[in-house]
Design a protein around this motif. Structure first.
Motif, mmCIF file in Angstrom:
data_model
loop_
_atom_site.group_PDB
_atom_site.id
_atom_site.type_symbol
_atom_site.label_atom_id
_atom_site.label_comp_id
_atom_site.label_asym_id
_atom_site.label_seq_id
_atom_site.Cartn_x
_atom_site.Cartn_y
_atom_site.Cartn_z
ATOM 1 N N LYS A 246 0.835 -1.186 0.048
ATOM 2 C CA LYS A 246 -0.007 -0.032 -0.095
ATOM 3 C C LYS A 246 0.900 1.216 -0.044
ATOM 4 N N SER A 247 0.695 2.114 -0.932
ATOM 5 C CA SER A 247 1.288 3.251 -1.003
ATOM 6 C C SER A 247 1.123 4.336 0.029
ATOM 7 N N GLN A 248 1.974 5.267 0.316
ATOM 8 C CA GLN A 248 1.730 6.452 1.309
ATOM 9 C C GLN A 248 0.349 7.285 1.142
ATOM 10 N N ILE A 249 -0.067 7.291 -0.436
ATOM 11 C CA ILE A 249 -0.925 8.066 -0.667
ATOM 12 C C ILE A 249 -2.417 7.235 -0.399
ATOM 13 N N GLU A 250 -2.375 6.028 -0.695
ATOM 14 C CA GLU A 250 -3.361 5.189 -0.267
ATOM 15 C C GLU A 250 -3.847 5.190 1.406
ATOM 16 N N GLU A 251 -2.565 5.184 2.052
ATOM 17 C CA GLU A 251 -2.874 5.251 3.477
ATOM 18 C C GLU A 251 -3.324 6.544 3.782
ATOM 19 N N TYR A 252 -2.925 7.639 3.089
ATOM 20 C CA TYR A 252 -3.757 9.123 3.302
ATOM 21 C C TYR A 252 -5.029 9.091 2.891
ATOM 22 N N LEU A 253 -5.456 8.542 1.928
ATOM 23 C CA LEU A 253 -6.657 8.720 1.501
ATOM 24 C C LEU A 253 -7.806 7.913 2.410
ATOM 25 N N GLU A 254 -7.119 6.713 2.837
ATOM 26 C CA GLU A 254 -8.145 5.908 3.606
ATOM 27 C C GLU A 254 -8.241 6.858 5.013
ATOM 28 N N PHE A 255 -7.135 7.222 5.762
ATOM 29 C CA PHE A 255 -7.422 7.974 6.995
ATOM 30 C C PHE A 255 -7.862 9.269 6.905
ATOM 31 N N TYR A 256 -7.712 9.994 5.683
ATOM 32 C CA TYR A 256 -8.194 11.233 5.620
ATOM 33 C C TYR A 256 -9.873 11.006 5.141
ATOM 34 N N GLY A 257 -10.272 10.304 4.758
ATOM 35 C CA GLY A 257 -11.425 9.828 4.172
ATOM 36 C C GLY A 257 -11.659 10.406 2.760
ATOM 37 N N GLY A 258 -10.803 10.646 2.004
ATOM 38 C CA GLY A 258 -10.891 11.373 0.712
ATOM 39 C C GLY A 258 -9.809 11.988 0.237
ATOM 40 N N PRO A 259 -9.743 12.759 -0.928
ATOM 41 C CA PRO A 259 -8.525 13.504 -1.105
ATOM 42 C C PRO A 259 -8.298 14.730 -0.361
ATOM 43 N N GLY A 260 -7.439 15.351 -0.185
ATOM 44 C CA GLY A 260 -6.858 16.429 0.591
ATOM 45 C C GLY A 260 -5.515 17.032 0.311
ATOM 46 N N VAL A 261 -5.139 18.024 1.268
ATOM 47 C CA VAL A 261 -3.886 18.544 1.240
ATOM 48 C C VAL A 261 -2.922 17.542 2.013
ATOM 49 N N GLN A 262 -1.785 17.011 1.460
ATOM 50 C CA GLN A 262 -0.891 16.015 1.872
ATOM 51 C C GLN A 262 0.300 16.784 2.785
ATOM 52 N N HIS A 263 0.900 17.763 2.063
ATOM 53 C CA HIS A 263 1.854 18.721 2.782
ATOM 54 C C HIS A 263 1.859 19.880 2.361
ATOM 55 N N ILE A 264 2.468 20.937 3.301
ATOM 56 C CA ILE A 264 2.955 22.123 3.001
ATOM 57 C C ILE A 264 4.281 22.359 3.158
ATOM 58 N N ALA A 265 5.037 22.982 2.166
ATOM 59 C CA ALA A 265 6.313 23.309 2.274
ATOM 60 C C ALA A 265 6.626 24.695 2.823
ATOM 61 N N MET A 266 7.134 24.948 3.812
ATOM 62 C CA MET A 266 7.694 26.232 4.159
ATOM 63 C C MET A 266 9.063 26.448 4.218
ATOM 64 N N ALA A 267 9.625 27.732 3.493
ATOM 65 C CA ALA A 267 10.867 28.112 3.094
ATOM 66 C C ALA A 267 11.406 28.743 4.236
ATOM 67 N N THR A 268 13.049 28.509 4.533
ATOM 68 C CA THR A 268 13.589 29.231 5.516
ATOM 69 C C THR A 268 15.006 29.512 4.741
ATOM 70 N N PRO A 269 15.514 30.422 5.318
ATOM 71 C CA PRO A 269 17.059 30.961 4.623
ATOM 72 C C PRO A 269 18.059 30.434 5.502
ATOM 73 N N ASP A 270 17.757 29.421 6.461
ATOM 74 C CA ASP A 270 18.913 28.806 7.250
ATOM 75 C C ASP A 270 18.238 27.386 7.769
ATOM 76 N N ILE A 271 18.385 26.638 7.005
ATOM 77 C CA ILE A 271 17.449 25.205 7.405
ATOM 78 C C ILE A 271 18.065 24.554 8.708
ATOM 79 N N ILE A 272 19.631 24.768 8.849
ATOM 80 C CA ILE A 272 20.137 24.154 9.899
ATOM 81 C C ILE A 272 19.541 24.614 11.304
#
Ligand code: FE2
Length: 374
Positions: A246-272
């Motif tokens: 089972k792919s991570q997408i299928e796991e998401y769809l099962e537990f979210y009960g359908g499609p939705g936002v999977q992740h939000i990427a936030m930018a930083t100038p200094d990741i460390i």
């Protein structure tokens, strides 16, 4: 890699000029506690509040901000409301990807004329700091795009909210802006949603990843990145692909009960610095497989950052023709294995870390296996 046959962005972008990401609204079970988590763990600052004390009877909302990022956590005060039903179905999750536009009425007219389904018609809201227009169209599942026009508004967030100045202030974590927001949709639903972003929103397909690019021993997925005319607003869309397990997408769809936002990427100038700080405050990150750092230097060449710190924090690095990027992914931020965050630092690279997909997905599969969902 798949080839995209997409109309030129210069032609298609005109009818829906987007000034930027306005805010992301979450429907959650307990907005007061969610807002506190994002302050204490991620360093967001309190901005504004609305609820019974401000004359709103049916819900409570807390807006927080950091850099240009604004998040809103909303909970229903009416157990029978549609909002409460959505939280029951999905758990905590993203309700609205809200876009800052010059003209929210025109954005609605143009997108509806191109086939969008209306969520709510343009409406004006005002208080003593001015007025805004907003309108909404439906996306995948219960997710929507809200268009916000705020050129005639001077208040701290939106009409109806009051400034929120609690005594508690967490130090910021260096997060600057939303880099991209990724959707998970069901089997064979990626291309219809790519078509929606092309036709209804005037976006173009920036890059595509087929199931040969994004695959591990066990599972696979496909992804296409959709971007607006100036390329600043990016919405990758994932769908599962056939694999041994089972792919991570299928796991998401099962537990979210359908499609939705999977992740939000936030930018930083200094990741460390950002990731060290977030980790100390309790944000949990995925750990890449042990072999990842053995080949890192030969794969990405010289980077400015201290490699030992990169490895100790579990940060991933990838290079494209224009430069390199550093990225790391949190574990899901609620009990259901659904929404998570990405922290990204771009040093010239404009891509999405394709060289990291295998290591990332193996890390996700380790977690899936622990949950009994692989
Ligand atoms: Fe991402």
């Amino acid at each position: 890699m798949e080839t995209a046959s997409i109309p030129s962005p210069a032609i298609t972008a005109d009818f829906l000029p987007i000034l930027g990401s306005d805010h992301i609204e979450f429907y959650v079970g307990n907005a007061k506690q969610a807002a506190h988590f994002y302050q204490s763990a991620f360093g967001f600052q309190p901005l504004a509040y609305c609820g019974p004390e401000t004359g709103v009877r049916e819900k409570a909302s807390y807006a927080v901000g950091q850099g240009k990022i604004r998040l809103v956590f909303t909970t229903s005060l009416d157990p029978g409301s549609e909002m409460a039903l959505q939280v029951s179905r999905h758990g905590d999750g993203v309700r609205s990807l809200s876009l800052w536009v010059e003209d929210a009425r025109e954005a609605y007219i143009q997108t509806i004329a191109r086939g969008a389904v209306s969520c709510f018609k343009p409406q004006m809201q005002k208080d003593d700091r001015g007025f805004i227009w907003k309108s909404g169209i439906c996306l995948y599942g219960d997710t929507i795009h809200t268009f916000i026009e705020r050129k005639n508004y001077q208040g701290s967030f939106l009409p109806g909210y009051r400034p929120w100045n609690p005594r508690f202030r967490a130090p910021e974590a260096g997060l600057e802006y939303v880099d991209h927001c990724v959707a998970n949709v069901g089997w064979n639903q990626m291309n219809p949603w790519v078509g929606f972003y092309e036709k209804v929103m005037g976006f173009h397909n920036l890059i595509s990843f087929d199931d040969k690019t994004i695959t591990t021993e066990y599972s696979a997925l496909m992804s296409k990145v959709m971007a607006n005319g100036n390329g600043r607003i990016k919405f990758p869309i994932n769908e599962p692909a056939q694999g041994k397990k089972k792919s991570q997408i299928e796991e998401y769809l099962e537990f979210y009960g359908g499609p939705g936002v999977q992740h939000i990427a936030m930018a930083t100038p200094d990741i460390i610095r950002t990731v060290s700080g977030l980790r100390d405050r309790g944000v949990e990150f995925l750990v890449p497989p042990g072999y990842y750092y053995e080949t890192l230097e030969s794969r990405v060449g010289r980077i400015d950052e201290d490699l030992r710190a990169v490895r100790d924090l579990g940060i991933l690095v990838d290079r494209d023709e224009e430069g390199y990027l550093l990225q790391i992914f949190t574990k899901p931020v609620q009990d259901r294995p659904t929404l998570f965050f990405e922290i990204i630092q771009r040093k010239g690279a404009t891509s999405f870390g394709a060289g990291n997909f295998k290591a990332l997905f193996e890390a996700i599969e380790q977690e899936q296996a622990l949950r009994g969902n692989l």
